[in-house]
Design a protein around this motif. Sequence first.
Motif, short mmCIF file in Angstrom:
data_model
loop_
_atom_site.label_atom_id
_atom_site.label_comp_id
_atom_site.label_asym_id
_atom_site.label_seq_id
_atom_site.Cartn_x
_atom_site.Cartn_y
_atom_site.Cartn_z
N ARG B 9 0.68 -1.19 -0.19
CA ARG B 9 -0.02 -0.06 0.20
C ARG B 9 0.82 1.06 -0.02
O ARG B 9 0.48 2.35 -0.44
N CYS B 10 2.21 1.23 0.52
CA CYS B 10 2.98 2.30 0.70
C CYS B 10 3.27 3.08 -0.72
O CYS B 10 3.48 2.40 -1.51
N GLU B 11 2.71 4.49 -0.61
CA GLU B 11 3.06 5.22 -1.91
C GLU B 11 4.35 6.07 -1.71
O GLU B 11 4.46 6.84 -2.47
N GLY B 12 5.13 6.15 -0.45
CA GLY B 12 6.26 6.89 -0.34
C GLY B 12 6.02 8.20 -0.32
O GLY B 12 6.44 9.11 -0.64
N HIS B 13 4.99 8.73 0.50
CA HIS B 13 4.46 10.13 0.57
C HIS B 13 5.38 10.76 1.58
O HIS B 13 5.66 11.81 1.53
N GLU B 31 11.63 3.79 -0.94
CA GLU B 31 10.71 2.94 -0.03
C GLU B 31 10.83 3.05 1.36
O GLU B 31 11.78 3.52 1.88
N CYS B 54 -0.45 9.00 7.73
CA CYS B 54 -0.49 8.25 6.17
C CYS B 54 -1.99 8.17 5.50
O CYS B 54 -2.81 7.79 6.12
N PRO B 55 -1.75 8.86 4.41
CA PRO B 55 -3.01 9.09 3.64
C PRO B 55 -3.60 7.43 2.96
O PRO B 55 -4.79 7.66 2.53
N VAL B 56 -2.93 6.62 3.03
CA VAL B 56 -3.47 5.43 2.45
C VAL B 56 -3.57 4.19 3.25
O VAL B 56 -3.70 3.18 3.07
N ALA B 57 -3.51 4.60 4.71
CA ALA B 57 -3.42 3.62 5.87
C ALA B 57 -2.52 2.53 5.49
O ALA B 57 -2.85 1.11 5.87
#
Lengths: 386, 62
Positions: B9-13, B31, B54-57
Motif C-alpha cells: 500500500r505504501c506510496e512513499g509520501h 521505499e 499516512c493517507p493510504v492507511a
Amino acid sequence: MSAAAIRRIVVVGNGIAGLTAADSLRGAGFDGELTIIGDERHPACSRPALSKALLSDCADLTSHQLPAPTHGALEIAGRRACGLDAERRRVALDDGTELPYDRLVVATGSRARRLSDLAGELTLRGLDDALALRERLAARPSVVVVGGGPLGMEVASGCVAARCQVTVVSQGMPLEMQLGPHLARVFAEAAQGRGVALVQTESARLEEHGGATRVVLEEDIVLEAELVVSAVGDVPNTEWLAGTSLVTDGVVRVDARGLARPDVAAVGDLAVFPTPYGMRRIPLWSTAIAHSKVAAAALVHGEAAPPLQFQPYFWTEQFGLSLKAVGFLPLNGPPVYVDGGPGGPALMRWTHEDGRGAAAALNYRIPIPRLRRITEDAATGARRAA
Amino acid sequence: MKIVLDRARCEGHGLCEEAAPDLMHLDDDGELVIDREEITEAELAAANAAVRVCPVAALRIE
C-alpha cells in the motif's frame, strides 16, 4: 496566562487537521482537559484516499481508514458547534450546551461546493459520498464530471476504471489552473488516451429535465448522462463563527503560527495564512497536517513556538499517472529535467520568478525529502545564474 | 507494541517520516524503511502520529 494555566482546550472538527492538532497539543506538553467536537457519522478518514484508492481499487475498502485516536481527548461525536463567544471563551453546541475553553482550535474544514440543489448532482467529499458514487459506478452509467481540477480528474479516472463513458467539463484545460500548462497537458493527453471526452466551457449549470439531471453549457449546449458529478471547489465551514471577528469573507485569517488571536488557532481547509505569494488558502491534506502541528505548539507556547516554514506538498493519481509535487503551484513554463523525460517517468524542477524552486515527480518514485531538496537546488541554481 | 507496514500500500509520501523521523525513513528509492519496529511507550505518540498522517492507511500499530 502561562502554559501551565491552560486547563481546557477545545478542538472543533475531527478531520485530519483537528486530530493532528490534538496529537500535537499533547506533544507540546498540554496535559489538561482536551475535548474534540466532530459532526461526522464516521470516524475521521483519509480524504485523499476517497477519490483515489477507494474509487479505483475495487477490492479494498480500507485504504481510507485512520487509526483510533490516542490523544486521550473527550470526543463529542455527532454534535455540531453552532456558535462562538470569543470574548467569554465559550463554544455553543447544537444541543444547547456550552463548552468553556482556555484555548480553541478551529478545524471545521470545508464542504463540497455545489452547482445546484438537485438530488441528481453528486459531489465527493466524505466517505458516504465515495461509497454512494462507487455503488453507482458499478452499474457502468455514462458520466459527466463538472470540474477539471484534481478532484474532478481523479473522479473521472475512477469512472474510467469502472469502465464508464466519461466527459469532463472544465473551464480551460483541466488542471491547468492548479498545475500549470506543462503538467496539465500531460494529464489531459493521458485522460483522452483512455477515452475521456474533455469539454472546455466558460460556464456550466445543472438542470432537471425529464427526471434526469443534465448539464447546460454556454450557448445552451446540453450534455446528458446517467450520472452527474460536480467537483467545483469547496466552501469553508465557518458559518458557526458568524458574528465573531474571526471570519472575513467566509475564511479565517491566521498569522504565521496559525493563530487567529492568541487563544484561537485555525487550521486546515478554512484557514488563510501568509505565504510568499500573499495570504492564501491551500486546502491540501499535507497543509492541514503541517499547519496543525505549528498551531498546536503556538497555542501552548505562544511566540516561543516557531512559525510555519511551509512548502506545499501535493499529489494526485489518475489515468495511470502518479504525480508528486513540492512547492507553490501552478508551475509555469517548461520544466528542467533532473532525470527522465517528457511524459515520464520524470523528475522535473521549475524556478518561480522570485527564485523559489518547485519540483515534481511523474511516475517516478522518490523520497519526499529528496524532492524537497530538489526545490532548494532549483532556487540556489537560479540565484547563481542571476 | 510494534509498527506494521503494509508495503503493497505504501506510496512513499513520507508524511510518516516527518511525524516520526526516529522510527522510520524513506530510502533512496522512495521505499519506507521501519528503523524501529518494536516501540516503547515513550515512542508511541510519535508512532501514532505517523500512522495517522499516512493517507493510504499503510501503517498500523499492533
